[in-house]
Design an enzyme around this catalytic site. Structure first.
Site, PDB file in Angstrom:
ATOM      1  CG  HIS A   1       0.640   5.065   3.366  1.00 26.01           C
ATOM      2  ND1 HIS A   1      -0.454   5.705   4.360  1.00 26.01           N
ATOM      3  CD2 HIS A   1       0.572   3.953   3.276  1.00 26.01           C
ATOM      4  CE1 HIS A   1      -1.207   4.538   4.597  1.00 26.01           C
ATOM      5  NE2 HIS A   1      -0.521   3.585   3.884  1.00 26.01           N
TER       6      HIS A   1
ATOM      7  N   PRO B   1       0.818  -1.077  -0.017  1.00 25.09           N
ATOM      8  CG  PRO B   1       0.255  -0.835   2.228  1.00 25.09           C
ATOM      9  CD  PRO B   1       0.957  -1.801   1.410  1.00 25.09           C
ATOM     10  CD  GLU B   2       4.940  -0.369   0.391  1.00 22.88           C
ATOM     11  OE1 GLU B   2       5.662  -1.174   1.201  1.00 22.88           O
ATOM     12  OE2 GLU B   2       3.827  -0.876  -0.214  1.00 22.88           O
ATOM     13  CG  LEU B   3       2.659   3.983  -5.184  1.00 26.07           C
ATOM     14  CD1 LEU B   3       2.058   3.382  -6.532  1.00 26.07           C
ATOM     15  CD2 LEU B   3       3.468   5.128  -5.434  1.00 26.07           C
TER      16      LEU B   3
END
Length: 244
Positions: free
Chosen positions: A137, A133-135
């Site tokens: 954030h 889910p990095e993108l």
């Protein structure tokens, strides 16, 4: 409270990430403890296989965002040291001679997804939330991308990091990210079962199998065959003389 619980079940060493209130988010202490524990297990003659699990509701929800918020450009040395520690941890799984099985339930996100894939085999819950889910954030799935792109086709790997949507166990199995998918209450038992099976093999043969596998995985055919040739020669010293 220790960040990592270590328990021997016969020849299998069970490593349990133990920050359940944080969904086992990876801070520096837990990351270092994992790295040390993998090397300790590899050095132990009594340990023949390893299972990596998480206490509480999740396997690992990724990086500890509170700790990482302090790793800014103004602290360049600390940023570099933390990145190097993460890299060393992900390298360790393929470099040690003992097989490692991940028992993945709840959330396995970002760095947690990376840990699950770094293990040699993975057992996942049917309702697991696995993803990058990095993108969402505004950050990048950086170190963890290396194992992902090697284990999934490029299109699927890019979708996982670019869409930032978690997948369940069935999808993970279909993509080849999981070896087994079982109900959540069976995940740890299933991972231990696989580990015990591998722990039953001749240790030298198991170690050589793993090391040859990881050496040849990213090589061109000729170089990979040379790895197999070398392993075949070494194997003759085991006494059984089997293999191809």
């Amino acid at each position: 409270m220790t960040e990592l619980q270590i328990e021997d079940q016969g020849a299998v060493r069970l490593l349990r990430m133990n920050r359940p209130e944080k969904h086992n988010a990876l801070n520096t202490a837990l990351t270092q403890a994992l790295l040390d524990a993998l090397h300790d297990a590899d050095r132990s003659g009594a340990v023949r296989a390893i299972v990596l699990a998480g206490n509480g509701k999740s396997f690992c929800a990724g990086a500890d965002t509170r700790e990482f918020s302090g790793l800014t450009a103004q602290h360049g040395d600390a940023v570099l040291q933390r990145a190097e520690l993460t890299t060393e941890l992900h390298l360790a799984f393929s470099r040690i001679g003992k097989p490692v099985v991940s028992a993945v339930q709840g959330n396995a996100l970002g760095g947690g997804a990376g840990l699950a894939l770094a293990c040699d085999m993975a057992v996942m819950a049917e309702d697991v939330r696995f993803g990058y889910p990095e993108l969402r954030h505004g950050i990048v799935a950086a170190v963890v991308m290396a194992n992902l792109v090697r284990q999934v086709g490029r299109k699927h790997a890019f979708e996982l990091v670019a869409m930032a949507e978690p997948i369940d166990g069935a999808r993970a199995l279909a993509l080849g990210l999981a070896n087994r998918v079982v109900p959540a209450d069976r995940v740890l038992d299933s991972a231990l079962e696989l580990a015990r099976r591998m722990a039953g093999w001749e240790p030298a043969a198991m170690k050589l199998t793993k090391r040859s596998f990881h050496r040849s995985a990213d090589l061109a055919l000729a170089e990979a065959l040379a790895v197999g040739r070398d392993a075949n020669t070494i194997m003759r010293s085991f006494g059984s003389g089997g293999g191809q």
